[in-house]
Design an enzyme around this catalytic site. Sequence first.
Site, mmCIF file in Angstrom:
data_model
loop_
_atom_site.group_PDB
_atom_site.id
_atom_site.type_symbol
_atom_site.label_atom_id
_atom_site.label_comp_id
_atom_site.label_asym_id
_atom_site.label_seq_id
_atom_site.Cartn_x
_atom_site.Cartn_y
_atom_site.Cartn_z
ATOM 1 N N CYS A 129 -0.740 -11.863 -1.529
ATOM 2 C CA CYS A 129 -0.835 -10.400 -0.844
ATOM 3 C C CYS A 129 -0.713 -9.496 -1.896
ATOM 4 C CB CYS A 129 0.613 -10.375 -0.175
ATOM 5 S SG CYS A 129 2.022 -11.205 -0.773
ATOM 6 N N GLN A 156 8.095 -5.502 -3.816
ATOM 7 C CA GLN A 156 7.724 -6.375 -2.835
ATOM 8 C C GLN A 156 8.570 -6.399 -1.638
ATOM 9 O OE1 GLN A 156 5.213 -9.240 -5.787
ATOM 10 N NE2 GLN A 156 5.651 -10.129 -3.928
ATOM 11 N N SER A 159 9.499 -9.109 4.004
ATOM 12 C CA SER A 159 8.578 -9.971 4.926
ATOM 13 C C SER A 159 7.495 -10.846 4.175
ATOM 14 C CB SER A 159 7.744 -9.123 6.089
ATOM 15 O OG SER A 159 7.203 -7.919 5.424
ATOM 16 N N LYS A 213 -0.002 -15.913 -9.908
ATOM 17 C CA LYS A 213 -1.084 -15.824 -8.793
ATOM 18 C C LYS A 213 -1.674 -14.348 -8.880
ATOM 19 C CE LYS A 213 1.638 -18.412 -5.333
ATOM 20 N NZ LYS A 213 2.308 -18.245 -4.277
ATOM 21 N N HIS A 242 4.076 -3.980 0.755
ATOM 22 C CA HIS A 242 4.230 -3.977 -0.960
ATOM 23 C C HIS A 242 3.799 -2.531 -1.325
ATOM 24 C CE1 HIS A 242 5.256 -8.180 -0.152
ATOM 25 N NE2 HIS A 242 4.430 -8.572 -0.801
#
Length: 335
Positions: A129, A156, A159, A213, A242
């Site tokens: 994300c 962040q 959720s 990531k 975010h």
Amino acid sequence: MAIGKLVIVGAAGAVGRTLLELLEERSIAFGSITLLGRSSSVGETMSVGGQDCVIEELTPDRFRGTDVVVFCASADVSREFVPIAREAGALVFDVSSAFRMQAEVPLVVPPVNGATLANHQGLIAAPNCSAAILVTALAPLHAACPLERVTVCTYQAASGAGLRAVEELSAQAAAVLAGKKPPTEVLPHQLAFNVFSHESAVDETGMNLEERKVIEETRRILDAPTLPISVTCVRVPVVRAHTEAVHCVFREAVSVERMQTLLADAPGVWIVDDPAASHFPMPIEAANRNEVLVGRLRADPGAPEGRGLALLISGDQLRRGAALNIVEALEMMRH
Ligand SMILES: NC(=O)c1ccc[n+]([C@@H]2O[C@H](COP(=O)([O-])OP(=O)(O)OC[C@H]3O[C@@H](n4cnc5c(N)ncnc54)[C@H](OP(=O)(O)O)[C@@H]3O)[C@@H](O)[C@H]2O)c1
């Protein structure tokens, strides 16, 4: 591409629910839909296109005769069941991290690298994300003026850790306000009235998995395999969307005005940049929107020779950071 039979794994989760909303909003047509989950959601009824649909249990035989399967559960679930769905002949989309770095699997944010969909071999991955939100803002800049390095600090939302983390944030806030001990069963620490370093595992280099990531997936999507990227990922007590503070150094001197024009014209970007009103990207305004909000654009005095740009971005990590990439990919592949 017509979708006859569509299956969604993890439909009752944060990403699954957002995907169902988007399918309806964008009028994605399909013949039939099957929602799958595990024991906690099996039997729950969800509304899909005005019809009630009961969640059924995920088992290996669920993919026979299926055209499209979207996996919105954990990476472990994807590792186990994606090969079975592909074997059954389905086109598979996966929002987990299980296959994102496999060279033959397109990792797509469609407005940025939708062209890579043409090379798919039956499996398409959606990125992390924070990476998806970041590349939406970086790609138009990098295309016009190559990046030399990027530094990112994330803020962040709960959720991003799934629906149970959102429930826990609410329970924690209520407990703290009532003078009670907040529960910490889902998240490792109290998030209400606090911030903490992202909860993913820290490796031997000192980097946590989320940071790794962001670096690897941003490089892959921008097709910039050696781009130096420095990242710190932090969880903040926000429900949805975010935010990221980004410092870019380009190979050449840049002007803020030119960068703002490039961003204003970029797909999936919405400029929110009003210094007089102190109005800049905020998660409460990014939540439930498809665009990534971009603002606080300014020259970075810490970068050499006028080559630095600082910006603040905020994006709905359930939409831009997950489900929207699947829906836009389906739309592109239909044409
Ligand atoms: N949240 C984000 O912002 C975000 C963004 C990008 C990517 N992702 C990725 O998207 C995936 C889903 O995340 P999420 O935030 O939606 O999580 P979530 O809210 O916890 O939902 C996960 C869903 O997967 C189902 N599930 C879990 N294990 C299962 C199993 N063994 N068999 C069948 N169903 C199973 C759960 O079923 P129950 O409801 O029955 O528990 C739930 O519906 C993860 O891989 C995550 O890394 C998330």
